[in-house]
Structures are given as C-alpha cells and as structure tokens.
Design a protein around this motif. Sequence first.
Motif, mmCIF file in Angstrom:
data_model
loop_
_atom_site.group_PDB
_atom_site.id
_atom_site.type_symbol
_atom_site.label_atom_id
_atom_site.label_comp_id
_atom_site.label_asym_id
_atom_site.label_seq_id
_atom_site.Cartn_x
_atom_site.Cartn_y
_atom_site.Cartn_z
ATOM 1 N N VAL A 147 -5.397 -9.727 5.937
ATOM 2 C CA VAL A 147 -4.507 -9.440 4.811
ATOM 3 C C VAL A 147 -3.556 -10.625 4.619
ATOM 4 N N LYS A 148 -3.002 -10.703 3.434
ATOM 5 C CA LYS A 148 -2.000 -11.716 3.107
ATOM 6 C C LYS A 148 -0.717 -11.000 2.719
ATOM 7 N N ILE A 149 0.389 -11.346 3.369
ATOM 8 C CA ILE A 149 1.658 -10.678 3.091
ATOM 9 C C ILE A 149 2.778 -11.709 2.972
ATOM 10 N N PHE A 150 3.900 -11.270 2.394
ATOM 11 C CA PHE A 150 5.088 -12.109 2.240
ATOM 12 C C PHE A 150 6.159 -11.619 3.194
ATOM 13 N N VAL A 151 6.755 -12.548 3.960
ATOM 14 C CA VAL A 151 7.839 -12.170 4.865
ATOM 15 C C VAL A 151 9.046 -13.064 4.611
ATOM 16 N N LYS A 152 10.220 -12.481 4.789
ATOM 17 C CA LYS A 152 11.459 -13.234 4.569
ATOM 18 C C LYS A 152 12.489 -12.770 5.582
ATOM 19 N N SER A 153 13.005 -13.706 6.357
ATOM 20 C CA SER A 153 14.064 -13.359 7.306
ATOM 21 C C SER A 153 15.380 -13.175 6.551
ATOM 22 N N GLY A 154 16.399 -12.710 7.250
ATOM 23 C CA GLY A 154 17.681 -12.459 6.600
ATOM 24 C C GLY A 154 18.548 -13.710 6.519
ATOM 25 N N LYS A 155 19.298 -13.821 5.433
ATOM 26 C CA LYS A 155 20.252 -14.927 5.277
ATOM 27 C C LYS A 155 21.464 -14.650 6.163
ATOM 28 N N GLY A 156 22.066 -15.718 6.691
ATOM 29 C CA GLY A 156 23.299 -15.554 7.453
ATOM 30 C C GLY A 156 24.452 -15.178 6.553
ATOM 31 N N GLY A 157 25.368 -14.366 7.063
ATOM 32 C CA GLY A 157 26.543 -13.988 6.274
ATOM 33 C C GLY A 157 27.489 -15.165 6.093
ATOM 34 N N LEU B 42 -5.538 -3.411 10.206
ATOM 35 C CA LEU B 42 -4.428 -3.916 9.384
ATOM 36 C C LEU B 42 -4.305 -3.140 8.082
ATOM 37 N N MET B 43 -4.827 -1.927 8.060
ATOM 38 C CA MET B 43 -4.872 -1.102 6.859
ATOM 39 C C MET B 43 -3.487 -0.914 6.235
ATOM 40 N N GLN B 44 -2.449 -0.798 7.071
ATOM 41 C CA GLN B 44 -1.098 -0.517 6.562
ATOM 42 C C GLN B 44 -0.587 -1.606 5.628
ATOM 43 N N PHE B 45 -1.170 -2.813 5.709
ATOM 44 C CA PHE B 45 -0.672 -3.932 4.911
ATOM 45 C C PHE B 45 -1.389 -4.070 3.564
ATOM 46 N N ARG B 46 -2.355 -3.236 3.306
ATOM 47 C CA ARG B 46 -3.115 -3.380 2.046
ATOM 48 C C ARG B 46 -2.260 -3.090 0.832
ATOM 49 N N HIS B 47 -1.335 -2.155 0.952
ATOM 50 C CA HIS B 47 -0.560 -1.750 -0.215
ATOM 51 C C HIS B 47 0.910 -2.175 -0.123
ATOM 52 N N ASN B 48 1.375 -2.468 1.079
ATOM 53 C CA ASN B 48 2.752 -2.948 1.248
ATOM 54 C C ASN B 48 2.688 -4.417 1.635
ATOM 55 N N LYS B 49 2.967 -5.288 0.680
ATOM 56 C CA LYS B 49 2.748 -6.727 0.875
ATOM 57 C C LYS B 49 4.029 -7.509 1.151
ATOM 58 N N HIS B 50 5.195 -6.912 0.950
ATOM 59 C CA HIS B 50 6.445 -7.647 1.060
ATOM 60 C C HIS B 50 7.325 -7.059 2.164
ATOM 61 N N TYR B 51 7.797 -7.939 3.046
ATOM 62 C CA TYR B 51 8.623 -7.519 4.170
ATOM 63 C C TYR B 51 9.839 -8.437 4.251
ATOM 64 N N LYS B 52 11.026 -7.849 4.101
ATOM 65 C CA LYS B 52 12.255 -8.646 4.082
ATOM 66 C C LYS B 52 13.268 -8.065 5.071
ATOM 67 N N ALA B 53 13.804 -8.938 5.917
ATOM 68 C CA ALA B 53 14.856 -8.520 6.849
ATOM 69 C C ALA B 53 16.193 -8.490 6.122
#
Length: 425
Positions: free
Chosen positions: A6-16, A55-66
């Motif tokens: 699967v191909k997904i997008f991930v983004k860590s959190g910005k510092g305050g 990796l079935m769980q990632f088929r429909h949820n592609k974006h993950y952001k902290a």
Amino acid sequence: MFVDKVKIFVKSGKGGDGHVSFRREKYVPNGGPDGGDGGRGGHIIFEVDPGVNTLMQFRHNKHYKAQNGEDGGKKRCHGKDANDLVIRVPQGTVIREAESLKVIADLHAPSQREIIFSGGKGGKGNQHFATATRQAPRYAEKGKPAKEYWIILELKMIADVGLVGYPNVGKSTLLSMVSNAQPKIANYHFTTLAPNLGVITNKYGKQFVMADIPGLIEGASEGVGLGHDFLRHVERTKVLIHVVDVASTEGRDPVQDVYTIQKEINIYNDEILKNKPQIIAANKIDIGDFEESIQRLEQAFKPQGIEVIPISAAGNQNLQELMQKTSDLLATVPDHTVVFEPEFEEVTDYSNAPFTITKVEDGYFTVEGIGVEKMMGYTALDTEKGFAFFQKYLRDRGIIDALEEADIHEGDVVRIYDLEFEYFK
C-alpha cells in the motif's frame, strides 16, 4: 482480502512555538521575559502487531498525521509535548520512501518499534533570549516544522521455507498434509489468493515455518497472474521447494516449469537464488507414469546440487522424507531473518533552502531558515575564523542583501536563533 502493498501519507507533528511575554505583577511593573517553550510535535512510530497479518487496514485510510506540539505560555509555562502516532503493521513490513523507493525501516522482529519520522522540536520562549544589552526581547523561536512523506508499505512474509510452483501442482495440498494449515483447495487455477503459513515439526522436535507462495507463472516478474504481488515473499525464505506435477496432468513439462520459476525469480531479484538451497518436490506420483519425468529432473538439476524427491501430497507418500531433507537443509543456512537495511536519508543539503527575515521592531531583525540553523550547528562561532566563515555564508546565501532590503542600518541587532550580533557593513 490479503493486501501486501500500500501507499500512504504520513506527517509528524510540528513543534509548538515559543511564547513572548513579560512578567507583570503588582509590585514588579517591569519584570523580565517569561515566555515558555513550545512542546515537541508527535513522532510517527511504526510497531509490529502480532495479531495482524495483512495491510488491509491501509486500503481506505491513506493519511496519518501526528499532533502538533502545544505553544508555550506565560509565566515560563512550557507547551505540552504532543502524543506520538503509533501505526501497527504485520511482522515483515518493509517501509520505503515512495519517490526514491529507498528502505526507511524493516520491521522484521516481533514487537519491533521504530520512530520513522521525528516530531518537530519546540521553539524556545523569549526568556532564553535576554542579554545584558537586550533585557526585554520580543522574540521567540518558532517550532521546528513537521516531516511529511508518501511512503510504501510492503509485507514480505517471514517464513523459513517457501513452496513455489505453477498453480494446481499441489502446493496447498502439501502444506495442509505436513502442517496445521488449512488452505482453501480446489481443482482450478489461483485457488490460493494469499500466502498460507504452516508450522512443521521434524522428528527431533525442531519447528520451522513453511509458506505456500502463489501466483508464480511465466511472466510473474512482469505482473502476469499474481506473481508481481507475491514474488516479494520469496525474498525472506531460507529454503525453496519447487513443487512440480510429474504426471503432467495439464500438459506442461515439469523440467521447464522449474526453469521458468527460477527465471522469474532471477528477473525479480537475481540475488535470491545465489545462496538459497532448493529442493524439487516431484508431486503426483500416484497418477500415471512419472519415472521418465523424475529421471529428466535429476539429470537437469542434480548437477546444480538440487535434490529431486518424488512425493504424492494427496496420497501422503514420501512427505516425511521431504520434510526431513528440508529440515537438514535449513540447518546449513544461517539462522537469521533476511533484513533489508535502511537506505533512506533525509535531505542534508540545505544550500538552497529558503529563509525568512523578520523586522521585530525598529533596530531588531531575526533570520530563520533550516539552512541557517544547520550551518550554525556545525560552525564554531566562538572563534574568529568560524565567525568569518559564517559571515561569508550569510553573504553568499543573499541573507545580508535581504537584511539591507528590509532596511537594516549599522548598529541594528540581528538575531539568528541563539546568536545575536550588531550589524555593521
């Protein structure tokens, strides 16, 4: 449904961001700076979950952001660090950066946990920037930016032994007869749509894991059939068993079948077969004549060190001999999992990274930018030579020109993160 890529997008959190504030109390009318620091942004963490095998769980949820870190506050109050985002995947998942396809991490071990992308560091509040000459700084650091990438998750199943061969040659039947696996079996092509795993115990009580790897036919390495999806599962196996139909019930030549499978594996990755022992399981000896096919297989492959063992998976003939030979070969292979070493490195050349000039107040300017920050990190600014080198960097990067365009004058103060100096031409 079995999903192994699967191909997904991930983004860590910005510092305050750091906070700008000053102590104001009844009897302290001109208190000093008391702005707190920002909190750290959330990390992106991948963790092996033993209860997941697809990796079935990632088929429909592609974006993950902290989450982002909390901004600093008054009275030296630090912002709260953000919670990390933990993404659970099956054991054997390889993580690649989508554009370069370079390996970021290989989660091959049980309960393995890896920080893939760190959250941004929180910015410092203005309490850190007070000096003898500037006791009321109206400046605080911004939090460090988040990291964001498209990544590819590939599940490369972890098994000691891989069963390979054309559809309908008896791989699933063999696995069901020698292990506790219960694969779907029927008399038509591609009954097996996902790799099946079984645990085998030899006569000495030692166990090993065997996988039925489907979809390997001519053209598999180019995506024909299911081969393009499942060739990756061959990579981690330590021993390969070629299952062939010596009764030629579908009119194919068993010798050519082995050559074809070897060719497809080599096209996919020519390193796989170099140090991987192979056995040929000559199946269906309970159907018709098979002696000639066995003889031809031995003539073709025994010189390569590949043993041919006649079996009948359905009739349970010679299966223990096959399993014992497999166990013996496993004992000759180093007892470790094939691991894909990290190759991906984040960008380190910031020579053209953007920067920002901010006029905080008359006579006071700030410069920010990841390239400037990195330069400060490895330049000895407390030496005359080091500071001269840094000044040259500021001029070469156009930062001095940008300050002059922002109407800086001699004697004005410039702050670059933790460094503060007066500007002179």
